[in-house]
Design an enzyme around this catalytic site. Sequence first.
Site, PDB file in Angstrom:
ATOM      1  N   SER A  88     -23.739 -21.199   2.373  1.00  0.00           N
ATOM      2  CA  SER A  88     -24.034 -20.272   1.282  1.00  0.00           C
ATOM      3  C   SER A  88     -24.065 -21.057  -0.024  1.00  0.00           C
ATOM      4  O   SER A  88     -23.388 -22.071  -0.163  1.00  0.00           O
ATOM      5  CB  SER A  88     -22.949 -19.200   1.224  1.00  0.00           C
ATOM      6  OG  SER A  88     -22.841 -18.674  -0.081  1.00  0.00           O
ATOM      7  N   LYS A 140     -18.825 -20.440   4.173  1.00  0.00           N
ATOM      8  CA  LYS A 140     -19.800 -19.799   5.064  1.00  0.00           C
ATOM      9  C   LYS A 140     -20.512 -20.749   6.019  1.00  0.00           C
ATOM     10  O   LYS A 140     -20.823 -21.883   5.698  1.00  0.00           O
ATOM     11  CB  LYS A 140     -20.869 -19.068   4.235  1.00  0.00           C
ATOM     12  CG  LYS A 140     -20.366 -17.832   3.522  1.00  0.00           C
ATOM     13  CD  LYS A 140     -19.881 -16.746   4.447  1.00  0.00           C
ATOM     14  CE  LYS A 140     -20.983 -15.922   5.045  1.00  0.00           C
ATOM     15  NZ  LYS A 140     -21.678 -15.080   4.105  1.00  0.00           N
ATOM     16  N   HIS A 176     -21.905   0.745  24.628  1.00  0.00           N
ATOM     17  CA  HIS A 176     -21.707   1.375  23.295  1.00  0.00           C
ATOM     18  C   HIS A 176     -20.990   0.424  22.337  1.00  0.00           C
ATOM     19  O   HIS A 176     -20.310   0.881  21.419  1.00  0.00           O
ATOM     20  CB  HIS A 176     -20.923   2.680  23.388  1.00  0.00           C
ATOM     21  CG  HIS A 176     -21.410   3.623  24.449  1.00  0.00           C
ATOM     22  ND1 HIS A 176     -22.320   4.617  24.207  1.00  0.00           N
ATOM     23  CD2 HIS A 176     -21.133   3.678  25.776  1.00  0.00           C
ATOM     24  CE1 HIS A 176     -22.560   5.283  25.335  1.00  0.00           C
ATOM     25  NE2 HIS A 176     -21.862   4.715  26.308  1.00  0.00           N
ATOM     26  N   GLU A 191     -30.875 -14.730  12.834  1.00  0.00           N
ATOM     27  CA  GLU A 191     -31.289 -13.609  11.986  1.00  0.00           C
ATOM     28  C   GLU A 191     -32.800 -13.616  11.752  1.00  0.00           C
ATOM     29  O   GLU A 191     -33.452 -12.573  11.763  1.00  0.00           O
ATOM     30  CB  GLU A 191     -30.564 -13.666  10.637  1.00  0.00           C
ATOM     31  CG  GLU A 191     -29.075 -13.404  10.742  1.00  0.00           C
ATOM     32  CD  GLU A 191     -28.363 -13.783   9.444  1.00  0.00           C
ATOM     33  OE1 GLU A 191     -28.516 -13.044   8.461  1.00  0.00           O
ATOM     34  OE2 GLU A 191     -27.685 -14.818   9.408  1.00  0.00           O
TER      35      GLU A 191
END
Length: 457
Positions: A277, A283, A156, A290
């Site tokens: 970024s 970043k 979980h 992704e």
Amino acid sequence: MAKMWAGRTDGVTSKIADDFNSSISFDSRMYKEDITGSMAHAAMLASKNIITQAEADELINGLSGILEDLETGKLPIDPEAEDIHMFVESVLTERIGDTGKKLHTARSRNDQVALDLRLYLRSQMESFGEKLNTLEHVITDKAEEYKSVIMPGYTHLQRAQPITFGHHLMAYAQMFLRDIDRLKDTKRRMNVSPIGSCALAGTTYDTDRRFEAERLGFDSVGANSIDGVSDRDYALELLSDLSIIMMHLSRFSEEIVLWSSWEFKFIELSDEFTTGSSIMPQKKNPDMAELVRGKTGRVYGDLMALLTTLKGLPLAYNKDMQEDKESVFDAVDTVHICLDVFTGMLGGMKAIPENMRKAAGMGFINATDLADYLVGKGMPFREAYKISGRIVSECIKRGTVLEMLPLEEYKSYSGLFDEDLYEAIDMENCVNKRTSEGGTCTASVEKQIADVRKMLH
Ligand code: ARG
């Protein structure tokens, strides 16, 4: 210009209909399969005296010249051609004259489409097998490196029990092992020759389907000519296999995204496989992971598209079936690039053991071991579970952890507690006591690694 099939009509179609109907823009990638299939067909026709050996030689030489010229780029694919099958046949006839017109004896384009796609996908599957093999080597190497690095295992997405990072990685090794096996299984059903089914009903010529099948490396010959030209199960099966591979890559990617966040900081990806970024200077984004996760949806879509295309089709061939190729090719290309990128990214991934260990120290992931300690002293598990839960709750209230709670406190919950409880809940011990087959202890992870490596080539 009139089509090769002019006769019943004058074979002159409108430009828009031509463009709509044409598949050359995507089926030209099967040129090699088409030509190899035609060579086997010519040889078979001669072996059965349907054409002469001299004619077969002429056809085969002509075809091999076309193959060579396509391969070297000397012969460009004509975008105006209807499809790769028509293109090859028309170039052949242009080059060798009337003998070229004999190639299509006892054969249909429906035959060719079914054959070419099987051959093409069969070779792609071999390459997927190799790529998965490479990925498995990267996973087992990483697992070896991190076989004793303790981290929290989750259920979980809540910290559950201590595991090693090596054990966690080896879970993925099992998934990709099944993927390799699934591909092999699909290949068994794919490797049945459709050639000789002809348009749908077989042929009046005395052909030898086994001759062609053997030449083309098939294990057997399809038993029903209608099925031979209508069946696309093998493409669906491959798309299912690819969807499952992507699902595995996607779950792994999701974890990599989580682990590389500041919230976890369990891993660091290499600069080569991350991006920055355009506005935020700090970043370092896990774009590759992704994108793999994102492209998974696209491969599922390809599977759904083909399932839907086929669902209402009467037997045998229907032009709808031309739509099989774009879906299956898109999935094939996507999985190839995803496997390459993912494997490269994983190879450069470094664990941050201190952060994993720190996370393991918070979240009471040794609470099961505390209960097991009491069970070891003779208490029934349910009772031990309840007491351990109450102790955890007390620790939370005090802002402490199980390891820091004094023995007197423990004793107030049960007289069974003694000094040795601290050893029982020590994180390293918690991991290395899990010696059950397939468990997380280092010895078990070592065995898993050795077993998986043995199965790879
Ligand atoms: N390009 C077509 C396809 O990919 C070949 C069509 C063959 N057959 C026909 N009878 N029109 O499906």
